[in-house]
Scaffold this active site. Structure first.
Site, PDB file in Angstrom:
ATOM      1  N   MET A   1     129.274   9.344  60.791  1.00 30.42           N
ATOM      2  CA  MET A   1     129.927  10.515  61.364  1.00 30.42           C
ATOM      3  C   MET A   1     130.882  11.219  60.401  1.00 30.42           C
ATOM      4  SD  MET A   1     128.292  10.421  64.044  1.00 30.42           S
ATOM      5  CE  MET A   1     128.941  11.558  65.253  1.00 30.42           C
ATOM      6  N   ARG A   2     130.643  11.089  59.117  1.00 29.03           N
ATOM      7  CA  ARG A   2     131.489  11.786  58.148  1.00 29.03           C
ATOM      8  C   ARG A   2     130.647  12.789  57.357  1.00 29.03           C
ATOM      9  NH1 ARG A   2     136.334  11.842  59.295  1.00 29.03           N
ATOM     10  NH2 ARG A   2     136.913  12.275  57.145  1.00 29.03           N
TER      11      ARG A   2
ATOM     12  N   ASN B   1     119.436  12.024  56.329  1.00 36.94           N
ATOM     13  CA  ASN B   1     120.207  11.868  57.563  1.00 36.94           C
ATOM     14  C   ASN B   1     119.275  11.992  58.754  1.00 36.94           C
ATOM     15  OD1 ASN B   1     122.604  11.797  59.271  1.00 36.94           O
ATOM     16  ND2 ASN B   1     122.300  13.982  59.598  1.00 36.94           N
TER      17      ASN B   1
ATOM     18  N   HIS C   1     119.277  13.200  62.719  1.00 34.92           N
ATOM     19  CA  HIS C   1     120.119  14.008  63.614  1.00 34.92           C
ATOM     20  C   HIS C   1     119.394  14.180  64.945  1.00 34.92           C
ATOM     21  CE1 HIS C   1     123.100  17.042  64.731  1.00 34.92           C
ATOM     22  NE2 HIS C   1     122.098  17.760  65.186  1.00 34.92           N
TER      23      HIS C   1
ATOM     24  N   GLY D   1     124.609   1.615  65.459  1.00 35.50           N
ATOM     25  CA  GLY D   1     123.693   1.066  64.465  1.00 35.50           C
ATOM     26  C   GLY D   1     122.275   0.838  64.962  1.00 35.50           C
ATOM     27  N   SER D   2     121.875   1.518  66.023  1.00 37.30           N
ATOM     28  CA  SER D   2     120.505   1.308  66.524  1.00 37.30           C
ATOM     29  C   SER D   2     119.475   1.827  65.521  1.00 37.30           C
ATOM     30  CB  SER D   2     120.314   1.982  67.881  1.00 37.30           C
ATOM     31  OG  SER D   2     120.315   3.384  67.759  1.00 37.30           O
ATOM     32  N   ASN D   3     119.804   2.868  64.759  1.00 36.07           N
ATOM     33  CA  ASN D   3     118.878   3.352  63.719  1.00 36.07           C
ATOM     34  C   ASN D   3     118.802   2.339  62.574  1.00 36.07           C
ATOM     35  OD1 ASN D   3     117.704   6.153  64.236  1.00 36.07           O
ATOM     36  ND2 ASN D   3     119.824   6.386  64.898  1.00 36.07           N
TER      37      ASN D   3
HETATM   38  C1  GRF Z   1     122.126   8.757  67.099  1.00 38.03           C
HETATM   39  O1  GRF Z   1     121.687   9.733  68.021  1.00 38.03           O
HETATM   40  C2  GRF Z   1     122.283   9.394  65.736  1.00 38.03           C
HETATM   41  O2  GRF Z   1     121.319  10.387  65.480  1.00 38.03           O
HETATM   42  C3  GRF Z   1     123.644   9.988  65.855  1.00 38.03           C
HETATM   43  O3  GRF Z   1     124.410   8.964  66.468  1.00 38.03           O
HETATM   44  C4  GRF Z   1     123.556   8.307  67.437  1.00 38.03           C
HETATM   45  C5  GRF Z   1     123.739   6.806  67.380  1.00 38.03           C
HETATM   46  O4  GRF Z   1     123.151   6.359  66.190  1.00 38.03           O
HETATM   47  N1  GRF Z   1     124.184  10.393  64.595  1.00 38.03           N
HETATM   48  P1  GRF Z   1     123.149   4.762  65.865  1.00 38.03           P
HETATM   49  O5  GRF Z   1     122.742   4.056  67.158  1.00 38.03           O
HETATM   50  O6  GRF Z   1     124.556   4.408  65.456  1.00 38.03           O
HETATM   51  O7  GRF Z   1     122.146   4.591  64.773  1.00 38.03           O
END
Ligand code: GRF
Length: 212
Positions: A90-91, A107, A109, A12-14
């Site tokens: 991731m789905r 999305n 990526h 969930g960092s994004n």
């Molecule tokens: C990120 O590189 C995202 O692009 C990929 O999973 C990684 C972790 O994302 N799909 P997050 O920290 O869960 O947002």
């Protein structure tokens, strides 16, 4: 202000980047709901800490991808969501979700699409020996990371890089790119244009922010 629904599966960092940008009043948006297909994902904790409603919908309890998407659509609509952001989700989604939020699903990526689609894109680039990789925000279509590109950022692969250090540097750029794109969407500066000539893919125009 745009009303966001964020789909997550992991760290969930994004999502955190979105929440922080909103808190800094840098992004004129509201995260109405966070939906995770993994009940105890760290992303869920991040949403709760920010006071954002969370819903865990376990994809394994549905007999089809379409039924899973229908459950997500119901929750997204119930929270008044206008834009759906897949952030570490991731789905693969289906037309059930895409038609419900037509041209309003994006999305992030971790590669310069169309290079290295799919999972572990950072590892793919590293193992391939790419000298430049990066990240992409795109509209989601029924393919795997194949939708029209909204924005990209390049990341140089350093001789000293490991997969881990490269992944971290790409992630920093993802966070900045995602906010940049969401700001453009919030300012109504993103236009998806249908393909003009044969062989061309739909092009996305992002107008520059108004100065002053
Ligand atoms: C990120 O590189 C995202 O692009 C990929 O999973 C990684 C972790 O994302 N799909 P997050 O920290 O869960 O947002």
């Amino acid at each position: 202000m745009i009303r966001l629904g964020v789909l997550v599966s992991g760290s969930g960092s994004n999502l955190q980047a979105i929440l922080d940008a909103i808190a800094r009043e840098e992004l004129d948006a509201k995260v109405e709901v966070v939906i995770s297909n993994v009940a105890h994902a760290r992303a869920v904790d991040r949403a709760k800490a920010a006071g954002v409603p969370t819903i865990a919908i376990d994809h394994r309890t549905f007999e089809s991808r379409e039924a899973f998407d229908a459950a997500m659509v119901e929750s997204l609509r119930a929270h008044g969501v206008e834009w759906v952001v897949l952030a570490g989700f991731m789905r693969v989604v289906t037309p059930v979700l895409l038609d419900a939020f037509k041209h309003h699903v994006i999305n992030i990526h971790p590669s310069l699409l169309p290079a290295f689609p799919g999972v572990r894109a950072q590892k793919q680039a590293f193992q391939y020996g790419a000298k430049v990789t990066g990240c992409t925000v795109h509209f989601v279509d029924t393919g795997m990371d194949t939708g029209p590109i909204i924005g990209q950022r390049a990341v140089t692969v350093l001789e000293t890089d490991t997969e881990s250090t490269l992944t971290s540097r790409i992630l920093e750029q993802e966070h900045q790119l995602l906010i940049e794109v969401l700001e453009a969407i919030s300012d109504d500066r993103v236009e998806l244009e249908e393909a003009e000539t044969a062989g061309m893919r739909p092009r996305v125009r992002v107008k520059a922010p108004r100065v002053g």
